[in-house]
Scaffold this motif. Structure first.
Motif, PDB file in Angstrom:
ATOM      1  N   HIS A   3       0.850  -1.188   0.000  1.00 29.35           N
ATOM      2  CA  HIS A   3       0.000   0.000   0.000  1.00 29.35           C
ATOM      3  C   HIS A   3       0.886   1.238   0.000  1.00 29.35           C
ATOM      4  N   ASN A   4       0.537   2.193  -0.796  1.00 25.00           N
ATOM      5  CA  ASN A   4       1.261   3.457  -0.793  1.00 25.00           C
ATOM      6  C   ASN A   4       0.265   4.597  -0.625  1.00 25.00           C
ATOM      7  N   GLN A   5       0.781   5.780  -0.456  1.00 28.50           N
ATOM      8  CA  GLN A   5      -0.050   6.965  -0.188  1.00 28.50           C
ATOM      9  C   GLN A   5      -0.203   7.874  -1.404  1.00 28.50           C
ATOM     10  N   ILE A   6       0.124   7.383  -2.586  1.00 31.33           N
ATOM     11  CA  ILE A   6       0.097   8.249  -3.773  1.00 31.33           C
ATOM     12  C   ILE A   6      -1.286   8.859  -3.969  1.00 31.33           C
ATOM     13  N   LYS A   7      -2.310   8.031  -4.049  1.00 37.57           N
ATOM     14  CA  LYS A   7      -3.653   8.536  -4.330  1.00 37.57           C
ATOM     15  C   LYS A   7      -4.132   9.483  -3.237  1.00 37.57           C
ATOM     16  N   LYS A   8      -3.920   9.115  -1.995  1.00 34.82           N
ATOM     17  CA  LYS A   8      -4.362   9.941  -0.870  1.00 34.82           C
ATOM     18  C   LYS A   8      -3.729  11.328  -0.932  1.00 34.82           C
ATOM     19  N   VAL A   9      -2.422  11.378  -1.077  1.00 39.88           N
ATOM     20  CA  VAL A   9      -1.716  12.661  -1.109  1.00 39.88           C
ATOM     21  C   VAL A   9      -2.069  13.439  -2.382  1.00 39.88           C
ATOM     22  N   ARG A  10      -2.148  12.736  -3.489  1.00 38.72           N
ATOM     23  CA  ARG A  10      -2.499  13.402  -4.760  1.00 38.72           C
ATOM     24  C   ARG A  10      -3.855  14.087  -4.645  1.00 38.72           C
ATOM     25  N   GLU A  11      -4.825  13.377  -4.093  1.00 46.81           N
ATOM     26  CA  GLU A  11      -6.169  13.948  -3.950  1.00 46.81           C
ATOM     27  C   GLU A  11      -6.198  15.081  -2.927  1.00 46.81           C
TER      28      GLU A  11
END
Length: 64
Positions: A3-11
């Motif tokens: 799991h990474n935080q790309i989508k969360k941070v991007r949004e």
């Protein structure tokens, strides 16, 4: 499970995948796969590009 935080941070930053791709130099398709978890273990160079574009550390994006 990977799991990474790309989508969360991007949004949180109000960025689209296309904008993140432009900022990082990583293709939209690859970013999409990373967000979904269907691709794992990006290279250090890719992690640096994505983290830099999101103004976060590699640890914050990929290892939390």
């Amino acid at each position: 499970m990977y799991h990474n935080q790309i989508k969360k941070v991007r949004e949180e930053k109000g960025l689209t995948l296309l904008k993140l791709s432009d900022l990082s130099g990583v293709s939209v398709g690859y970013l999409c796969h990373l967000e979904k978890g269907s691709r794992r273990n990006p290279s250090i160079e890719v992690m640096q590009k994505i983290s830099g574009a999101l103004n976060k550390t590699i640890t914050e994006i990929f290892f939390m």
